[in-house]
Design an enzyme around this catalytic site. Structure first.
Site, PDB file in Angstrom:
ATOM      1  N   ARG A  64      -4.693  -5.186   9.155  1.00 63.60           N
ATOM      2  CA  ARG A  64      -3.610  -4.391   8.561  1.00 63.60           C
ATOM      3  C   ARG A  64      -3.676  -2.993   9.153  1.00 63.60           C
ATOM      4  O   ARG A  64      -4.571  -2.210   8.841  1.00 63.60           O
ATOM      5  CB  ARG A  64      -3.742  -4.305   7.037  1.00 63.60           C
ATOM      6  N   HIS A  86      -4.982   4.084   9.847  1.00 61.59           N
ATOM      7  CA  HIS A  86      -6.235   3.332   9.882  1.00 61.59           C
ATOM      8  C   HIS A  86      -5.940   1.841  10.006  1.00 61.59           C
ATOM      9  O   HIS A  86      -4.848   1.384   9.668  1.00 61.59           O
ATOM     10  CB  HIS A  86      -7.049   3.600   8.614  1.00 61.59           C
ATOM     11  N   CYS A  96       0.805  -1.226   0.000  1.00 64.34           N
ATOM     12  CA  CYS A  96       0.000   0.000   0.000  1.00 64.34           C
ATOM     13  C   CYS A  96       0.839   1.277   0.000  1.00 64.34           C
ATOM     14  O   CYS A  96       0.308   2.351  -0.238  1.00 64.34           O
ATOM     15  CB  CYS A  96      -0.962   0.001   1.184  1.00 64.34           C
ATOM     16  N   CYS A 148      -2.421   0.306   8.848  1.00 64.71           N
ATOM     17  CA  CYS A 148      -1.789   1.123   7.816  1.00 64.71           C
ATOM     18  C   CYS A 148      -1.452   2.463   8.477  1.00 64.71           C
ATOM     19  O   CYS A 148      -2.339   3.266   8.748  1.00 64.71           O
ATOM     20  CB  CYS A 148      -2.756   1.299   6.650  1.00 64.71           C
ATOM     21  N   HIS A 172      -2.994  11.108  15.560  1.00 67.89           N
ATOM     22  CA  HIS A 172      -3.553  10.345  14.449  1.00 67.89           C
ATOM     23  C   HIS A 172      -2.415   9.515  13.875  1.00 67.89           C
ATOM     24  O   HIS A 172      -1.356  10.045  13.530  1.00 67.89           O
ATOM     25  CB  HIS A 172      -4.119  11.275  13.371  1.00 67.89           C
ATOM     26  N   ASP A 200      -8.044  -6.466   5.918  1.00 63.32           N
ATOM     27  CA  ASP A 200      -7.510  -7.162   4.741  1.00 63.32           C
ATOM     28  C   ASP A 200      -6.051  -7.602   4.937  1.00 63.32           C
ATOM     29  O   ASP A 200      -5.321  -7.792   3.981  1.00 63.32           O
ATOM     30  CB  ASP A 200      -7.641  -6.288   3.494  1.00 63.32           C
TER      31      ASP A 200
END
Length: 137
Positions: free
Chosen positions: A108, A95, A55, A110, A92, A99
């Site tokens: 996952r 996310h 990704c 990310c 922050h 998957d």
């Protein structure tokens, strides 16, 4: 510490931003060690759970401590996602998606590199994270 953040670190951690994929510090990083919150220093992820999801951001199958990660529903950008934030720093981070590798729980995480500081295995003791050395033995 917020005043010492780079503009990208501030945008990501304080304004819920996202850094560009494949153009960030840790997306292809392979060294052993810990990833900690750039704001608070709380340990969040280990290189042992990091994997290449394709990704363009660092991806992890799990966090070091579930209590150090807060999940929040994120309806921004016309999507329904689960945001992850650090508990202590309220940064922050990115996310979490369903998957990830099925044989490792299917998650996952990310995460934006700009939300993280990497502590190499050899420097854990010196940086005050000596209790995590055992993970890499």
């Amino acid at each position: 510490m917020i005043q010492k953040l780079t503009p990208m670190q501030y945008k990501v951690t304080q304004e819920n931003g996202t850094e560009p994929p494949f153009q960030n510090e840790f997306w292809n990083h392979k060294e052993e060690g810990l990833y900690v919150d750039i704001v608070s220093g709380e340990p969040l992820f280990s290189s042992l759970e990091k994997y290449d999801s394709g990704c363009g951001w660092p991806s992890f199958t799990k966090s070091l401590h579930n209590e150090r990660i807060q999940e929040k529903r994120d309806l921004s950008h016309g999507m329904i996602r689960t945001e992850v934030r650090s508990t202590e720093g309220d940064s922050h981070l990115g996310h979490v998606f369903n998957d990830g590798p099925r044989d490792q729980g299917g998650l996952r995480y990310c995460i934006n590199s700009a939300a993280l500081r990497f502590i190499p295995k050899a420097e854990l003791e010196k940086e005050g994270y000596g209790e995590y050395k055992k993970l890499f033995e």
